[in-house]
Each structure stands twice: as structure tokens, then as C-alpha cells.
Design an enzyme around this catalytic site. Structure first.
Site, PDB file in Angstrom:
ATOM      1  N   PHE A 161      55.245  45.402  37.141  1.00  0.00           N
ATOM      2  CA  PHE A 161      53.986  45.709  36.448  1.00  0.00           C
ATOM      3  C   PHE A 161      52.860  45.780  37.484  1.00  0.00           C
ATOM      4  CE2 PHE A 161      49.989  44.480  34.401  1.00  0.00           C
ATOM      5  CZ  PHE A 161      49.933  45.440  33.395  1.00  0.00           C
ATOM      6  N   GLY A 162      52.162  46.912  37.525  1.00  0.00           N
ATOM      7  CA  GLY A 162      51.033  47.082  38.438  1.00  0.00           C
ATOM      8  C   GLY A 162      49.729  47.148  37.661  1.00  0.00           C
ATOM      9  N   TYR A 163      48.696  46.466  38.192  1.00  0.00           N
ATOM     10  CA  TYR A 163      47.404  46.441  37.489  1.00  0.00           C
ATOM     11  C   TYR A 163      46.254  46.799  38.432  1.00  0.00           C
ATOM     12  CZ  TYR A 163      47.437  42.034  39.909  1.00  0.00           C
ATOM     13  OH  TYR A 163      47.523  41.092  40.909  1.00  0.00           O
ATOM     14  N   GLY A 164      46.532  46.910  39.738  1.00  0.00           N
ATOM     15  CA  GLY A 164      45.476  47.226  40.714  1.00  0.00           C
ATOM     16  C   GLY A 164      45.874  48.481  41.459  1.00  0.00           C
ATOM     17  N   SER A 165      46.001  48.357  42.782  1.00  0.00           N
ATOM     18  CA  SER A 165      46.358  49.550  43.560  1.00  0.00           C
ATOM     19  C   SER A 165      47.731  50.078  43.180  1.00  0.00           C
ATOM     20  CB  SER A 165      46.310  49.258  45.060  1.00  0.00           C
ATOM     21  OG  SER A 165      47.333  48.367  45.432  1.00  0.00           O
ATOM     22  N   GLU A 196      51.887  43.520  49.676  1.00  0.00           N
ATOM     23  CA  GLU A 196      51.127  42.536  48.884  1.00  0.00           C
ATOM     24  C   GLU A 196      51.064  41.170  49.582  1.00  0.00           C
ATOM     25  OE1 GLU A 196      49.597  43.547  46.086  1.00  0.00           O
ATOM     26  OE2 GLU A 196      50.469  45.540  46.312  1.00  0.00           O
TER      27      GLU A 196
HETATM   28  C1  SIN Z   1      48.809  45.343  41.657  1.00  0.00           C
HETATM   29  O1  SIN Z   1      48.270  46.434  41.814  1.00  0.00           O
HETATM   30  O2  SIN Z   1      49.590  45.155  40.681  1.00  0.00           O
HETATM   31  C2  SIN Z   1      48.616  44.205  42.606  1.00  0.00           C
HETATM   32  C3  SIN Z   1      47.322  44.188  43.300  1.00  0.00           C
HETATM   33  C4  SIN Z   1      47.066  45.341  44.208  1.00  0.00           C
HETATM   34  O3  SIN Z   1      47.942  45.701  45.023  1.00  0.00           O
HETATM   35  O4  SIN Z   1      45.983  45.930  44.142  1.00  0.00           O
END
Ligand code: SIN
Length: 192
Positions: A24-28, A99
Site C-alpha cells: 500500500f502506497g500513500y506518498g511517493s 524507504e
Molecule cells: C509511501 O509512499 O507509501 C511511503 C512514503 C513515501 O515514500 O513517500
């Protein structure tokens, strides 16, 4: 300050024997999928809110002038929307490197838009990691983001790409939108 979490994350063996795992990704990870995946689907997690509380010394800032990037904080009833990727377990070597500045792999349940759920992995930076910056006003966060720059590019690019990606997903995140609003005002001010 940075903390390399690669070795800790390597100890997370939970899904190693699986043919594929949902990430699950929520940022980049929403807007920059620099890894092969078998499938990608919009998804959400319950009980977590996205916040720009994590410092970035390696991607969107430096040791002396860290940027701010997204992490998750617990919040009862909250729903965080993002993008889920079905990957093979081998991809975690690259993801752990990407990460590494404070993010830990955690098992999480995610929901897809068709109502089905799956257990998978999320990278989360908690408030006891060395790169944690913590809460600040959305205006102060925008100020820091406006001036930070790292090996992966300007911190503003991260914020605006995330804001755009959420818009394309049709999802509203008030925290991200408020910071983006302050950032645009700051950047416009600079050009005059
Ligand atoms: C994410 O995107 O899920 C983790 C945080 C990031 O790499 O910005």
C-alpha cells in the site's frame, strides 16, 4: 538525522514465502512506481491519516536542511486513500533501500474499491525514528518544503505530485491540500 532501516526491514519475513504481496502506497509510492508490479489498484486503509511529519535527508532534503515527506499517524475513524501494488517479494530489496530513512515495513489490511480486502505491507515512519520531525502548522510545513531540495529533486515537487495524484484518484486529503495551497502562495510570491 537519518537512520538506516534496511537491516530491520530485512528481518520482516512474514510474506517471503508468498508468490506475491500487496504493497500500500500513500506518498511517493502513489506517483513514482519505479519497480515492476503485477497489478495496481486504488485502495485505502482505515485508522490512519497521512501527515507530512517525516524528515527527508536522503531524497527531498539534506542532513543540514531536511525536507518533509508523508508518513501515517493513527487516527480513529480516519481513512487514508492511496494506491496498492501487487509485487513479488523480491521487490522489497529495492523498496527497503528507497524507504530506508526511518520507514519500517508493517503488515496492514487494505480495502479495494470493489469492497474486497487484502493483507499486505505498508512503509510507515513512526514518531520514535531518528528522522521524525513531527507536527507543525500547515503553513510552516509549506515553508520548509518550499526551500528543501535533495538528490531526488525539490521537496515541492513531491508535495505537488502527491496532490495531483490524489486529485486524479478523485480523493480529497485536507492536510495535503492545505499545505499545497500555502506552497503555491509562497512559490508565486518568490517569482515577483
Ligand atoms: C509511501 O509512499 O507509501 C511511503 C512514503 C513515501 O515514500 O513517500
Amino acid at each position: 538525522m537519518s537512520l538506516n532501516t534496511i537491516e530491520i526491514n530485512r528481518l520482516m519475513k512474514r510474506f517471503d514465502s508468498h508468490a506475491s504481496v500487496w504493497l500500500f502506497g500513500y506518498g511517493s509510492l502513489i506517483f513514482k512506481a519505479d519497480f515492476p508490479f503485477l497489478e495496481r489498484r486504488p485502495a485505502s486503509i482505515r485508522g490512519w491519516s497521512r501527515r507530512f511529519y517525516q524528515g527527508s535527508h536522503d531524497h527531498r532534503g539534506t542532513q543540514d536542511a531536511p525536507g518533509r515527506v508523508a508518513t501515517l499517524v493513527p487516527e480513529g475513524g480516519a481513512i487514508c486513500h492511496g494506491m496498492a501494488y501487487l509485487v513479488t517479494p523480491e521487490e522489497f530489496a529495492h523498496l527497503d533501500y528507497r524507504e530506508k530513512n526511518g520507514y519500517l515495513r508493517l503488515a496492514i489490511e487494505m480495502s479495494f474499491e470493489d469492497g474486497t480486502t487484502a493483507e499486505g505491507i505498508v512503509y510507515m515512519a513512526t514518531n520514535n525514528n531518528a528522522a521524525w520531525l513531527g507536527p507543525a502548522s500547515e503553513e510552516a510545513i509549506a515553508c520548509q518544503i518550499a526551500s528543501a531540495h535533495g538528490p531526488s529533486g525539490p521537496n515541492s515537487e513531491y508535495l505537488l505530485a502527491l496532490s495531483r495524484a490524489l486529485h486524479e484518484l478523485g480523493k480529497q486529503d485536507n492536510h495535503v491540500q492545505a499545505i499545497a495551497h500555502h506552497l503555491v502562495v509562497l512559490l508565486e510570491g518568490k517569482s515577483y
